[in-house]
Design an enzyme around this catalytic site. Structure first.
Site, PDB file in Angstrom:
ATOM      1  N   GLY A  69       3.186  -4.121  -2.374  1.00 39.87           N
ATOM      2  CA  GLY A  69       3.748  -3.423  -3.522  1.00 39.87           C
ATOM      3  C   GLY A  69       3.499  -4.107  -4.851  1.00 39.87           C
ATOM      4  N   HIS A 197       5.605  -3.761   4.787  1.00 45.10           N
ATOM      5  CA  HIS A 197       6.633  -4.569   5.453  1.00 45.10           C
ATOM      6  C   HIS A 197       8.053  -4.063   5.215  1.00 45.10           C
ATOM      7  CE1 HIS A 197       8.370  -7.132   2.130  1.00 45.10           C
ATOM      8  NE2 HIS A 197       7.328  -6.625   1.515  1.00 45.10           N
ATOM      9  N   THR A 233     -12.009  -8.459   1.166  1.00 43.52           N
ATOM     10  CA  THR A 233     -12.177  -7.727   2.422  1.00 43.52           C
ATOM     11  C   THR A 233     -10.868  -7.092   2.844  1.00 43.52           C
ATOM     12  OG1 THR A 233     -13.899  -9.285   3.114  1.00 43.52           O
ATOM     13  CG2 THR A 233     -12.871  -7.950   4.837  1.00 43.52           C
ATOM     14  N   CYS A 322      12.016 -11.230  -4.350  1.00 44.67           N
ATOM     15  CA  CYS A 322      10.970 -11.649  -5.287  1.00 44.67           C
ATOM     16  C   CYS A 322      11.550 -12.309  -6.528  1.00 44.67           C
ATOM     17  CB  CYS A 322      10.124 -10.439  -5.701  1.00 44.67           C
ATOM     18  SG  CYS A 322       9.222  -9.703  -4.331  1.00 44.67           S
TER      19      CYS A 322
END
Length: 376
Positions: A69, A197, A233, A322
């Site tokens: 996110g 998640h 990747t 966070c």
């Protein structure tokens, strides 16, 4: 330890874990490689893109996979600012946005940013947002669901206002993805982000939708992955596992919602002995995600309450994970206009698919016991 912090992260679903292992061992090729092994990985990737696009009701051409996110919010906003609908340097954002939104806005030079607070119900005042629009306004960013108190913002109204004024609209869907039916909303936004998640998928994978009609410019020049949207990747096994988790949670969405309504009611009922000290920040049920409860207990700091609950075997939080490492108040407390002391009292309880009613009641009784000991 009984877990009550599902808004921060969720355990990996066993079926999604099986998909991850299978994809890691059988579809391990780089999806950008031109040989057959790379082609098999690319086919799996595109199948996941198509499935997620169908679940979300979007054009798969606008769906890009990211590391989660936070990266999604950054890249989406940069993409929209690279292709504004009109000339201007004014942005409107919610004051309670996730720290990743504040991070990208704080690094912008030359932009004038208006931050909107929340009303007493934890919602953006749509009329105030409309009054804040100027001829220079080119972007609005408002989260769909607040991660700390679970209020559901009036995205449809905001989206229509932005369309009327030729303004790009980005919304952080991280907390609503898998919990609210989103199929009718994407046509009202320019972009949105989501994360694996939070829905029992793996960490380190997510996605962004950007309206394919927008001719954005790549933030990282020379990027070859995801049509130049990002470098690196792709984590195809993680994307496959996230897709499996999304399919599963989408099928259970209605049942989960009803379950969380019952758990929320049971928890609030268990707090009745200390109701005079408890302040729950919430909206009416139609604008409230039932699985997230943000509250304060007068006179008791949230960090102390969290540590006491941890001592008794319950994992709760004091807000967005966070933000916690920065030791600053949850942004929602500032947006609600709480005092410094009130902000320090904030705690969050959040439910998940494994949460049991008896555990919810035990947590409530434990909090009551902690408060009664503290108040003596």
């Amino acid at each position: 330890m009984i877990y009550f912090d599902f808004a921060a992260t969720t355990p990996l679903d066993p079926e999604a874990a099986e998909v991850f292992v299978q994809a890691s061992t059988e579809y391990f090729g780089n999806s950008s490689s031109l040989h057959d092994i790379g082609g098999q990985s690319q086919d799996l990737l595109e199948n996941c893109r198509e499935e997620l696009a169908n679940l979300l009701g979007i054009n798969k051409k606008g769906l890009y996979f990211t590391s989660g996110g936070s990266e999604g919010n950054f890249l989406a906003i940069e993409a929209l600012l690279s292709a504004p609908k009109k000339t201007g340097k004014h942005i409107i954002a919610g004051l309670a946005e996730h720290s990743s939104i504040h991070g990208v806005l704080n690094r912008l030079d030359g932009y004038n940013i208006t931050f909107l607070p929340l009303n007493s119900s934890g919602l953006i005042d749509v009329e105030e947002l409309e009054r804040s629009i100027t001829p220079e306004t080119i972007l609005v960013t408002v989260q769909h669901v607040n991660s700390e108190i679970g209020t559901i913002q009036p995205i449809e109204e905001i989206g229509r206002i932005c369309l009327e004024h030729d303004i790009h609209f980005h919304s952080d869907f991280v907390q609503s993805f898998g919990k609210i039916n989103l199929r009718n909303i994407p046509q009202l936004v320019s972009s949105f982000s989501f994360s694996g998640h939070k829905i029992y998928g793996p960490k380190g994978v997510g996605g962004v939708y950007v309206d394919p009609a927008i001719s954005w410019k790549a933030f990282f020049p020379g990027s070859s992955h995801e049509k130049g949207f990002r470098p690196g990747t792709l984590n195809v096994p993680g994307i496959a596992a996230m897709t499996a988790a999304a399919q599963k949670i989408n099928d259970r969405m209605g049942k989960n919602h009803d379950k969380y309504l019952e758990l929320r009611a049971a928890f609030m009922d268990s707090l009745k002995p200390i109701k005079d000290f408890v302040h729950v920040h919430q909206a009416e049920s139609v604008s409230q995600l039932p699985s997230i409860i943000g509250l304060r207990i007068s006179g008791i700091e949230g960090q102390w309450m969290m540590l006491e609950c941890n001592r008794y075997g319950f994992a709760i939080s004091t807000g967005s994970a966070c933000q916690i490492g920065m030791q600053s108040p949850a942004k929602v407390t500032l947006a609600l206009g709480l005092s410094t002391q009130e902000a320090k009292e904030f705690i969050r309880i959040s439910f998940g698919t494994s949460t049991k009613r008896e555990d919810v009641i035990k947590l409530g009784e434990t909090i009551v016991g902690i408060v009664n000991k503290f108040k003596l």
